[in-house]
Design an enzyme around this catalytic site. Structure first.
Site, PDB file in Angstrom:
ATOM      1  N   GLY A 207      63.472  17.994  48.061  1.00 36.40           N
ATOM      2  CA  GLY A 207      63.524  16.916  47.066  1.00 36.40           C
ATOM      3  C   GLY A 207      62.356  16.945  46.094  1.00 36.40           C
ATOM      4  N   GLU A 210      64.033  17.963  40.415  1.00 38.82           N
ATOM      5  CA  GLU A 210      65.045  17.034  39.928  1.00 38.82           C
ATOM      6  C   GLU A 210      66.347  17.318  40.689  1.00 38.82           C
ATOM      7  OE1 GLU A 210      64.732  14.634  37.441  1.00 38.82           O
ATOM      8  OE2 GLU A 210      62.596  15.087  37.492  1.00 38.82           O
ATOM      9  N   LYS A 225      56.139  17.320  26.463  1.00 38.24           N
ATOM     10  CA  LYS A 225      54.732  16.926  26.612  1.00 38.24           C
ATOM     11  C   LYS A 225      53.856  17.718  25.648  1.00 38.24           C
ATOM     12  CE  LYS A 225      55.572  15.835  31.464  1.00 38.24           C
ATOM     13  NZ  LYS A 225      55.372  16.217  32.892  1.00 38.24           N
TER      14      LYS A 225
END
Lengths: 354, 354
Positions: A207, A210, A225
C-alpha cells in the site's frame, strides 16, 4: 482575539485531518497566538455543511466520522446540496476569510479565482490549480494572500524557504529535489539489488503506492511540484514544457494492474544496467526533479553518492537550493514528504500566517 | 507602494552587507513586492547617520566604504555623535519602522525594548538580547513583530521552520543541531585522523576561527543558539541552565593564544580515544546541541553514522526537528551557517515579512 473564517474545499483524508487538528488546537491557538479559527463551510464534491456564524465543533467532529463511513456532507446537519463550490465561497465569506483547498480536484480553480477577486485569503495543498494554464496561475498569484506550502514536500517548509530566498534577493541558480517518497523507496530498493518489478510489486502490495501504481511511476505528480517551484522562480512554463521521463513505457497504460505488474519485468535489466553504470562512476540513481534557467527535467538521474541527493535513503523527500549564497553546498530541506497529518499541518501553518 | 523605515544598530560586516543588499535590491523589492525599504538611521557603537526622510543611497554607499576603512559614522555627512542608541530609536521612528540589530553587542537590549514599547518591528541577528534574562526575553517576545532568523544557522530557515511547526500545533520532542561551521570542520578533521591541536592550529591559521579560537572552542556561541531554540519551545531556561562542555579546560583561558595552541596538545590523546570509542559502535563524534524537555546540552556527542548529524561533512550547519509528524526521521534543515552575506540575507528576508 482575531477570528479567521475558513471555507474548506475537500473533505478526504487531508481535509478531515485538518478539521480534527483545528478543533483540537483551539486552546493552543487562542492562548499562544490570540487567534480563533472557525469553519463557516466544509465542502466535498457535491455538497457542503455551512454556518456563517461558525460550525459548532460537535458538528465538525460528527461530519468527520460520518464522512469516513461514506456519507456525503449534503446529507448531514447544516448540509445542503450544491453543484458549484463557487456559490459557497460567494455567499459565506467575510473579509477575514480564507478559502482552503485540500481537494485533489481540477474543479476548484474557479472557486479560488473568485476568492482572489473577493479579497479572501487562499491556502491550497492542491497542486492542480497552480499547474493549470499560466493566465490562471497569474490571477491566483495576484491574490493578496496565497500560500501553498503543502503542494511540495507535504508539510516540509520548501515553499516558505524559497520565498524567503526570493524576498532576500538571493539568486537561485538551481533547485534539485527528490519529491516522491514512493519513488525514493523504490530507488533505494533497486540500488540494493532488488529487481525493479519486484520492488514495485512489493510497494504496491504494502500500500505504499497509489491504488494504480502508474500514478506514481508516471512522475506527473513530481512534475507538478517541479512546475510550482519553476513558476515561483519566474519561469513562464507549463506542464508540457517539462522534460518528463516516466518509469514505464506509455503503451503499458492500456493494461490492467496485474498485467502491468507482469509487463514491467521487461524493464528490470535496464534498471540493473543503469544502477551498475552509475555505480561505476561513484554515483547512485535517483528519481529527481531538476529546475534550472535552462529548463525543468523530471526522471532518472545519476548523482554523486556524496551529494545531498545521493546520501538520501528511504522515503524521505529532499530539496536542495543552489543560490549565490549557497553555492558550494546547497541549502537542503529534508524529511518525510507525505502523510495526511503532516500535509494538514503544513496547511494549518499557512492559515496561521493569514 | 509600502514604505518600511529601518533603524539599523550595528555597521560591521553583516551591517554593511545588509545595507549594500538593500540598496542594490531597490528595483526588485519595488517591482516584485511593491515595497520600498529606506534607512532612517544607521548606528555604530558611538554614533549614527540619520535622516528621518530617508538616507540617500549615495550617502549609504559612501558610509559603507568609509566605515570599512576605519572611520566612525559620527564623522560622516548626516552623522552625529550619541552615546545611547535608544535616543535614535526614540526620535527617528514612525509606525512603519523596523529596528534591526546586526551588532554583536550586549548594549542594544534597551533600544530593542524601547522599540517594542513604541510598537516598532524588531529584527535581530544578534543573539545577546534574546539570551539575556528571562524577563527581558518575554518583553521582547511580546513585541508585535519580532524576527530573529539569523541568530541560528545564519540565513538558514531554522527559526522560520520551528515557528511553522509550533503554529501548526505539531509537538516538538527534540531538536538536535550542529550549529558551528568551525567546530564542524574541526570534527571532520579529527575524524580523519588529524590530531585535535593540529586541526585547531590549521583552522586558526586559515582564519576559519574567531581571532581568539577559544571563542569557538568554548561553545558559548552554540549555547546561545540552543537557548534561543529552547526558549521558543517554551522552556523557561537561561544560559546557566545549559550543560555546556567546552573543548578545552577552563584554566587555559589564562594563556596567550600561542601558548594556548601549544597547551591543547595535551588533549590530542583524549580526542583520539573518543573518536575510536565512537567508531567501535558505528558512530561518529560531533559537537552538537541537543534540546529536549529534560534539558539542553552542548558538547561532544557520539551519533550513529547513518543519522543526519552523522552524515554531515565539512562546515555545513544542520538542525533536525523530531516531532509528532516527523518521528521516524527528523525534519532537517542543512547548509552553510555562516558568512556576512548569508546572515544579512536572512535579516533581509525577516524585514520583508514586516
Amino acid at each position: 482575539m482575531r477570528t479567521i473564517s475558513i471555507i474548506q474545499l475537500g473533505f478526504g483524508g487531508v481535509g478531515r485531518a485538518l478539521a480534527k487538528q483545528i478543533v483540537s488546537l483551539r486552546e493552543w491557538h487562542k492562548t499562544r497566538y490570540n487567534v480563533r479559527l472557525r469553519y463557516i463551510a466544509l465542502c466535498d464534491s457535491d455538497g457542503a455543511i455551512v454556518d456563517t456564524k461558525g460550525l459548532p465543533d460537535e458538528v465538525i467532529l460528527e461530519a468527520i466520522d460520518r464522512k469516513k463511513s461514506g456519507e456525503k456532507l449534503k446529507q448531514m446537519p447544516f448540509g445542503y446540496a450544491q453543484s458549484d463550490v463557487s456559490a459557497v465561497v460567494d455567499v459565506a465569506g467575510t473579509d477575514e476569510t480564507v478559502v482552503v483547498d485540500v481537494s485533489a480536484s481540477k474543479e476548484t480553480l474557479p472557486a479560488l479565482l473568485l476568492a482572489a477577486r473577493l479579497g479572501y485569503g487562499i491556502v491550497t495543498a492542491n497542486k492542480k490549480p497552480l499547474t493549470d494554464d499560466l493566465e490562471s496561475y497569474r490571477k491566483l498569484k495576484s491574490a493578496e494572500f496565497l500560500r501553498y506550502e503543502s503542494t511540495v514536500g507535504s508539510g516540509l517548509p520548501v515553499i516558505a524557504t524559497l520565498h524567503r530566498l526570493l524576498r532576500s534577493g538571493d539568486k537561485v541558480s538551481q533547485i534539485e529535489g527528490a519529491l516522491s517518497g514512493t519513488l525514493g523507496y523504490l530507488m533505494t530498493q533497486i540500488q540494493q539489488g532488488v529487481p525493479f518489478s519486484a520492488a514495485v510489486r512489493e510497494a504496491y502490495t504494502l500500500g505504499y503506492t497509489e491504488p494504480d501504481p502508474r500514478d506514481d511511476l508516471g512522475g506527473v505528480d513530481v512534475a507538478r511540484k517541479a512546475l510550482i517551484l519553476a513558476r515561483d522562480l519566474g519561469y513562464p512554463l507549463s506542464m508540457s514544457d517539462i522534460a518528463l521521463e516516466p518509469l514505464y513505457p506509455k503503451h503499458l497504460d492500456e493494461l490492467s494492474i496485474p498485467d502491468f505488474l507482469e509487463a514491467i519485468q521487461a524493464s528490470d535489466g535496464m534498471f540493473e544496467e543503469r544502477v551498475r553504470e552509475a555505480r561505476s562512476r561513484g554515483q547512485v540513481l535517483r528519481f529527481a526533479a531538476s529546475i534550472t534557467p535552462e529548463g525543468v527535467s523530471v526522471g532518472l538521474q545519476s548523482v554523486p553518492e556524496s551529494s545531498p541527493l545521493g546520501r538520501l535513503q528511504g522515503n524521505d523527500n529532499l530539496v536542495g537550493f543552489y543560490t549565490s549564497y549557497y553555492d558550494q553546498t546547497p541549502l537542503v530541506i529534508q524529511g518525510r514528504g507525505a502523510g495526511v497529518d503532516a500535509t494538514a499541518s503544513g496547511v494549518l501553518a499557512d492559515i496561521m500566517e493569514f
